[in-house]
Design a protein around this motif. Structure first.
Motif, PDB file in Angstrom:
ATOM      1  N   SER A 699       0.682  -1.224  -0.094  1.00  0.00           N
ATOM      2  CA  SER A 699       0.186   0.043  -0.110  1.00  0.00           C
ATOM      3  C   SER A 699       0.778   1.223  -0.030  1.00  0.00           C
ATOM      4  O   SER A 699       2.064   1.281   0.633  1.00  0.00           O
ATOM      5  CB  SER A 699      -0.758   0.118   1.192  1.00  0.00           C
ATOM      6  OG  SER A 699      -1.959  -1.122   1.168  1.00  0.00           O
ATOM      7  N   TYR A 700       0.460   2.349  -0.654  1.00  0.00           N
ATOM      8  CA  TYR A 700       1.256   3.383  -0.616  1.00  0.00           C
ATOM      9  C   TYR A 700       0.423   4.792  -0.222  1.00  0.00           C
ATOM     10  O   TYR A 700      -0.849   4.837  -0.764  1.00  0.00           O
ATOM     11  CB  TYR A 700       1.528   3.669  -2.256  1.00  0.00           C
ATOM     12  CG  TYR A 700       2.671   2.696  -2.529  1.00  0.00           C
ATOM     13  CD1 TYR A 700       3.882   3.036  -2.529  1.00  0.00           C
ATOM     14  CD2 TYR A 700       1.958   1.548  -3.370  1.00  0.00           C
ATOM     15  CE1 TYR A 700       4.779   1.852  -3.162  1.00  0.00           C
ATOM     16  CE2 TYR A 700       3.049   0.475  -3.765  1.00  0.00           C
ATOM     17  CZ  TYR A 700       4.337   0.732  -3.836  1.00  0.00           C
ATOM     18  OH  TYR A 700       5.355  -0.149  -3.992  1.00  0.00           O
ATOM     19  N   ARG A 701       0.995   5.757   0.519  1.00  0.00           N
ATOM     20  CA  ARG A 701       0.258   6.669   0.987  1.00  0.00           C
ATOM     21  C   ARG A 701       0.921   8.011  -0.149  1.00  0.00           C
ATOM     22  O   ARG A 701       2.071   8.090  -0.293  1.00  0.00           O
ATOM     23  CB  ARG A 701       0.582   7.180   2.331  1.00  0.00           C
ATOM     24  CG  ARG A 701       0.219   8.646   2.609  1.00  0.00           C
ATOM     25  CD  ARG A 701       0.295   9.074   4.155  1.00  0.00           C
ATOM     26  NE  ARG A 701      -0.671   8.049   5.082  1.00  0.00           N
ATOM     27  CZ  ARG A 701      -0.078   7.089   6.025  1.00  0.00           C
ATOM     28  NH1 ARG A 701       0.988   6.951   6.045  1.00  0.00           N
ATOM     29  NH2 ARG A 701      -1.033   6.444   6.527  1.00  0.00           N
ATOM     30  N   GLU A 702      -0.055   8.838  -0.622  1.00  0.00           N
ATOM     31  CA  GLU A 702       0.376   9.829  -1.514  1.00  0.00           C
ATOM     32  C   GLU A 702       0.547  10.924  -0.447  1.00  0.00           C
ATOM     33  O   GLU A 702      -0.479  11.476   0.350  1.00  0.00           O
ATOM     34  CB  GLU A 702      -0.876  10.153  -2.491  1.00  0.00           C
ATOM     35  CG  GLU A 702      -0.500  11.045  -3.572  1.00  0.00           C
ATOM     36  CD  GLU A 702      -0.207  12.357  -3.294  1.00  0.00           C
ATOM     37  OE1 GLU A 702       0.741  13.268  -3.346  1.00  0.00           O
ATOM     38  OE2 GLU A 702      -1.373  13.016  -2.861  1.00  0.00           O
ATOM     39  N   GLU A 703       1.525  11.614  -0.562  1.00  0.00           N
ATOM     40  CA  GLU A 703       1.988  12.584   0.502  1.00  0.00           C
ATOM     41  C   GLU A 703       0.968  13.777   0.645  1.00  0.00           C
ATOM     42  O   GLU A 703       0.754  14.312   1.660  1.00  0.00           O
ATOM     43  CB  GLU A 703       3.371  12.950   0.118  1.00  0.00           C
ATOM     44  CG  GLU A 703       3.771  13.964   1.315  1.00  0.00           C
ATOM     45  CD  GLU A 703       5.345  14.273   0.761  1.00  0.00           C
ATOM     46  OE1 GLU A 703       6.174  13.508   0.627  1.00  0.00           O
ATOM     47  OE2 GLU A 703       5.684  15.558   0.801  1.00  0.00           O
ATOM     48  N   GLY A 706      -2.685  12.449   1.825  1.00  0.00           N
ATOM     49  CA  GLY A 706      -2.436  11.408   2.724  1.00  0.00           C
ATOM     50  C   GLY A 706      -3.487  10.252   2.538  1.00  0.00           C
ATOM     51  O   GLY A 706      -3.559   9.287   3.181  1.00  0.00           O
ATOM     52  N   ALA A 707      -3.934  10.108   1.128  1.00  0.00           N
ATOM     53  CA  ALA A 707      -4.702   9.198   0.945  1.00  0.00           C
ATOM     54  C   ALA A 707      -3.842   7.673   0.772  1.00  0.00           C
ATOM     55  O   ALA A 707      -2.766   8.095   0.312  1.00  0.00           O
ATOM     56  CB  ALA A 707      -5.432   9.312  -0.535  1.00  0.00           C
ATOM     57  N   VAL A 708      -4.416   6.720   1.060  1.00  0.00           N
ATOM     58  CA  VAL A 708      -3.714   5.526   0.959  1.00  0.00           C
ATOM     59  C   VAL A 708      -4.279   4.614  -0.118  1.00  0.00           C
ATOM     60  O   VAL A 708      -5.543   4.412  -0.041  1.00  0.00           O
ATOM     61  CB  VAL A 708      -3.680   4.520   2.416  1.00  0.00           C
ATOM     62  CG1 VAL A 708      -2.882   3.298   2.003  1.00  0.00           C
ATOM     63  CG2 VAL A 708      -2.889   5.407   3.291  1.00  0.00           C
ATOM     64  N   TYR A 709      -3.443   4.045  -0.935  1.00  0.00           N
ATOM     65  CA  TYR A 709      -3.969   3.082  -2.112  1.00  0.00           C
ATOM     66  C   TYR A 709      -3.121   1.809  -2.186  1.00  0.00           C
ATOM     67  O   TYR A 709      -1.927   2.096  -1.848  1.00  0.00           O
ATOM     68  CB  TYR A 709      -3.903   3.894  -3.496  1.00  0.00           C
ATOM     69  CG  TYR A 709      -4.384   5.156  -3.466  1.00  0.00           C
ATOM     70  CD1 TYR A 709      -5.676   5.434  -4.233  1.00  0.00           C
ATOM     71  CD2 TYR A 709      -3.654   6.411  -3.189  1.00  0.00           C
ATOM     72  CE1 TYR A 709      -6.162   6.437  -4.262  1.00  0.00           C
ATOM     73  CE2 TYR A 709      -4.060   7.501  -3.338  1.00  0.00           C
ATOM     74  CZ  TYR A 709      -5.490   7.778  -3.996  1.00  0.00           C
ATOM     75  OH  TYR A 709      -6.051   9.090  -4.009  1.00  0.00           O
ATOM     76  N   PHE A 739       4.582   9.133  -3.708  1.00  0.00           N
ATOM     77  CA  PHE A 739       4.179   7.927  -2.994  1.00  0.00           C
ATOM     78  C   PHE A 739       4.872   7.260  -2.012  1.00  0.00           C
ATOM     79  O   PHE A 739       6.073   7.151  -2.799  1.00  0.00           O
ATOM     80  CB  PHE A 739       3.450   6.861  -3.958  1.00  0.00           C
ATOM     81  CG  PHE A 739       2.232   7.502  -4.791  1.00  0.00           C
ATOM     82  CD1 PHE A 739       0.844   7.347  -4.349  1.00  0.00           C
ATOM     83  CD2 PHE A 739       2.494   8.381  -5.890  1.00  0.00           C
ATOM     84  CE1 PHE A 739      -0.103   7.620  -4.984  1.00  0.00           C
ATOM     85  CE2 PHE A 739       1.597   8.720  -6.604  1.00  0.00           C
ATOM     86  CZ  PHE A 739      -0.051   8.482  -6.146  1.00  0.00           C
ATOM     87  N   VAL A 742       3.571   1.959   2.988  1.00  0.00           N
ATOM     88  CA  VAL A 742       3.045   2.146   4.143  1.00  0.00           C
ATOM     89  C   VAL A 742       3.314   0.681   4.974  1.00  0.00           C
ATOM     90  O   VAL A 742       3.163  -0.292   4.267  1.00  0.00           O
ATOM     91  CB  VAL A 742       1.596   2.723   4.538  1.00  0.00           C
ATOM     92  CG1 VAL A 742       1.683   4.267   4.153  1.00  0.00           C
ATOM     93  CG2 VAL A 742       0.740   2.057   3.613  1.00  0.00           C
TER      94      VAL A 742
END
Ligand code: DGJ
Length: 742
Positions: A699-703, A706-709, A739, A742
């Motif tokens: 999973s990755y957080r877009e800085e 703050g959204a996680v995908y 990204f 996380v």
């Protein structure tokens, strides 16, 4: 890894080179070297079934000692085809003997496996340790003349790259002339799909534009006869199928490590076999080999991908970064620089440079580069090239006081040279008119009011070495921009005999290499940036000496999308020098926001090229943030893997030329930086961007949000950017997304 077996047809040797996840296979058959396969790795060694009875053409002769009825050199897939003995396709080699004859036949003599990648001669070359590569050398001989040819193949262990070159030796008692000698040739006999040549064409301000050309029966080629690899064609081409995309399908990239005249050609025969050849262009080439002498070609590098163009590019990027660029700066973080060219052109003095430097220091910029116009009496482009002494009217007291003041501000100092040139209006030309290249009895052509120095001459190179070294030693100079602003004409040398004038074009390049080697050895801490009227000699040979290269004189951010993404087909971000320049842009008059200019320039070795003293406080704040971002993302951009997501010419949602997007992913896939540019906005836009190269299971957080995908979501479904920009997307707007896993 190199596996050598004997094959089932004649029990002669079969060579299987495993380079990363690619295979390159060829064999000896009745003494001829025949190509069998180049592509994604295969397990079997004996691929001679691909050869069997390839058909024959009744009008074509065959060598008398080969099997009657089906073997023909004109059809057989070969490794290094020669002229005059029954292969009528383009030859890799043409040698003329002292009796005037040119027919040649190369037969296998022996082979040898060499550890790592031995240095064969002084030309620029890929380097690899013994645990990083394996080299095969195959020796062939022309029984008629006694001339031998040694073919070198290096298989990189961790990369799908095979590096080739050839060495011709004349062990006989009489001279021969090499009139053509390719670095590599391979015959792809059974691709079975419509094939295309992808190449990078251009001109000044439009370097490395991507073009795909369908192959036709006959030859499709790109070349330079300009004495430099040129703006017009890069010494690179890729063989692809009509179905190859960024992410799928075969792509065999061929890049020549050479800064001079070259030709890369794909010739399709009536049976659909494609001969892919790269080497020195032969129009004005004839190299005489006296008894005992040898001639070594430049290297040709094959990047082999079964998964599209993106992978082909990433292989080149790693190879150039880790195995071609040398010296301290190859892997070191490059300073953010400001260059005064577009800020002042020729109109500057110490005071103006110091004013720019003061603002640069306040913005966090790390180096000031003084461009053209500091020497001789040069106030425009009509004089003084060759007179490498300081113009004290502009720089009172010389370089040292200026550099000391710039260093005192915390900035490094860099300087511009155009070493290979001479102005007719110069002291140097008055003293040495014969130092310019020229043909007796013929006027010299001019370009930008300048002639080209005869780099084949050791005395010319000694003069340049002494004068450039003198300048570099006179103050704390940490960077040189090495420019080259015109192509060669009337290329004859006053010091070579008539029978060696066909060597001038290649000797020029060897002379250039010699001077670059001397300067970089004498000043090992120097950061060298290549330049040629923009990006006119942007090639792997120049990157061997200068790890970064000025990409183009067109600094317009929208134009740079084409240029930089085109350049990225072969060259990494660390090699591309990219500057934020003024708006309206000096070349196109287009206005683009400071933010977007920064986002685009961040795609390479980053800097500024504008008059900092005219900027607003807001713009200076932005520079501080851009410099901080550059350092923060340095590793990601310069050492990560590049994925081209949308090229500026792509059609997306039925509209062409509207966006560009690319991303870099760290080697461990923990981090990614995505850049998205709207070239031309439209009403009711839908912007969904599918990412690449991530770990689907992570999973990755877009800085910024703050959204996680999930990685799988980002790559398969995409990220919706439609409303991602405050104020909406307008022409020339852009976003960068960071990204983190996380
Ligand atoms: C051509 C280069 O590309 C420019 O950046 C600048 O250095 C000029 N030459 C100077 O003459």
């Amino acid at each position: 890894m190199i596996r050598i077996t004997s094959h089932s047809l004649t029990s002669e040797p079969l060579f299987h080179l495993r380079a990363g996840d690619a295979s390159y296979v060829f064999c000896v058959f009745h003494g001829f070297l025949l190509h069998l396969y180049c592509g994604p790795a295969v397990e079997d060694d004996d691929l001679t079934h691909l050869l069997v009875k390839v058909g024959h053409d009744s009008v074509v002769p065959r060598p008398a000692d080969t099997p009657e009825g089906w073997f023909s050199l004109d059809i057989a897939p070969q490794e290094f085809p020669v002229y005059g003995t029954g292969d009528y396709r383009p030859s890799a080699l043409l040698i003329r003997r002292a009796d005037g004859s040119a027919a040649t036949s190369l037969r296998y003599v022996s082979h040898e496996v060499l550890a790592g990648k031995p240095a064969i001669d002084a030309q620029p070359a890929v380097h690899a340790r013994e645990d990083e590569a394996d080299t095969l050398a195959v020796t062939l001989c022309d029984p008629g003349s006694g001339v031998t040819v040694r073919l070198y193949y290096t298989a990189m262990r961790a990369l799908p790259a095979v590096i080739r070159r050839a060495a011709v030796e004349n062990p006989t008692n009489s001279p021969v002339t090499v009139e053509r000698c390719a670095s590599a040739s391979l015959d792809i006999a059974a691709w079975m799909e419509p094939a295309e040549l992808l190449h990078l064409w251009g001109t000044w301000g439009r370097e490395r534009t991507v073009e795909r050309t369908p192959l036709a029966h006959g030859t499709v080629s790109v070349s330079s006869r300009r004495g430099a690899s040129s703006h017009h064609h890069n010494p690179f081409a890729a063989l692809v199928t009509a179905h190859t995309t960024e992410t799928a399908g075969p792509a065999i990239g061929l890049s020549l490590v050479y800064a001079g005249n070259f030709e890369i050609a794909a010739d399709t025969d009536p049976f659909g076999s494609i001969r892919f050849t790269a080497g020195i262009e032969s129009t004005d080439f004839a190299w005489r080999l006296e008894a005992g002498e040898s001639f070594v070609t430049p290297e040709a590098v094959l990047s082999i991908s079964g998964e599209g163009l993106g992978k082909m590019s990433r292989t080149f990027h790693r190879l150039w970064r880790e195995h071609l660029c040398r010296g301290e700066w190859a892997g070191k973080v490059r300073p953010v620089l400001v260059n005064n060219w577009e800020a002042t052109y020729f109109n500057f003095d110490s005071e103006k440079l110091l004013a720019i430097a003061r603002d640069a220091a306040a913005c966090g910029i790390e180096m000031l580069v003084m461009d053209d116009g500091w020497f001789g009496t040069r106030n425009d482009d009509r004089s003084s090239l060759g007179d490498w002494f300081v113009n004290e009217e502009k720089l009172p007291g010389g370089l040292r006081p200026l550099v000391e003041q710039i260093n005192a501000l915390g900035l490094k100092f860099g300087i511009w040279f155009e070493p290979e040139m001479i102005s007719p209006r110069s002291r140097l030309f008055e003293a040495h008119p014969d130092w310019a290249l020229g043909t007796p009895g013929r006027d010299k052509s001019v370009a930008r009011s300048q002639y080209v120095l005869d780099m084949t001459r050791p005395d010319v190179r000694d003069y340049l070495f002494e004068t450039i070294s003198g300048v570099l030693s006179s103050a704390n100079i940490e960077y040189v921009k090495w420019d080259f602003n015109r192509n060669l004409t009337e290329a004859a040398s006053a010091t070579l005999p008539p029978e060696r004038q066909g060597e001038v074009m290649h000797r020029y390049v060897l002379g250039l290499y010699d001077l670059l080697e001397r300067i970089t050895s004498a000043f090992p801490h120097l950061l060298l940036e290549g330049c040629s009227s923009g990006g006119g000699r942007f090639d792997p040979a120049m990157l061997y000496y200068s790890p970064q290269y000025w990409t183009s004189d067109d600094t317009d951010a929208m134009e740079r999308l084409d240029i930089q993404l085109g350049t990225s087909f072969v060259y990494p971000a660390s090699a591309m020098s990219c500057h934020v320049s003024a708006s309206p842009n000096h070349q196109t008059r287009r206005e683009t926001s400071f933010e977007t200019r920064g986002h685009v320039a961040m795609g390479g070795a980053f800097g500024y090229e504008l008059d900092l003293t005219t900027l607003t406080d807001g713009e200076k704040d932005l520079i501080r943030r851009q410099v901080a971002d550059y350092h923060r993302y340095y590793d990601l951009i310069n050492r990560g893997d590049l994925y081209r997501l949308i090229l500026p010419g792509d059609t997306v949602n039925g509209k062409t030329g509207r966006f560009a997007a690319w991303m870099t992913v760290s080697a461990d896939r923990s981090e990614a930086l995505v850049t998205f540019v709207v070239i031309r906005a439209s009403i009711h836009p839908v912007y969904v961007l599918r990412l690449e190269g991530l770990d689907p299971a992570a999973s990755y957080r877009e800085e910024s949000t703050g959204a996680v995908y999930a990685g799988s979501t980002l790559m398969r479904a995409g990220i919706n950017l439609t409303s991602a920009r405050r104020g909406g997307w307008v022409d020339g707007s852009s976003a960068v997304m960071h990204f983190m896993r996380v």
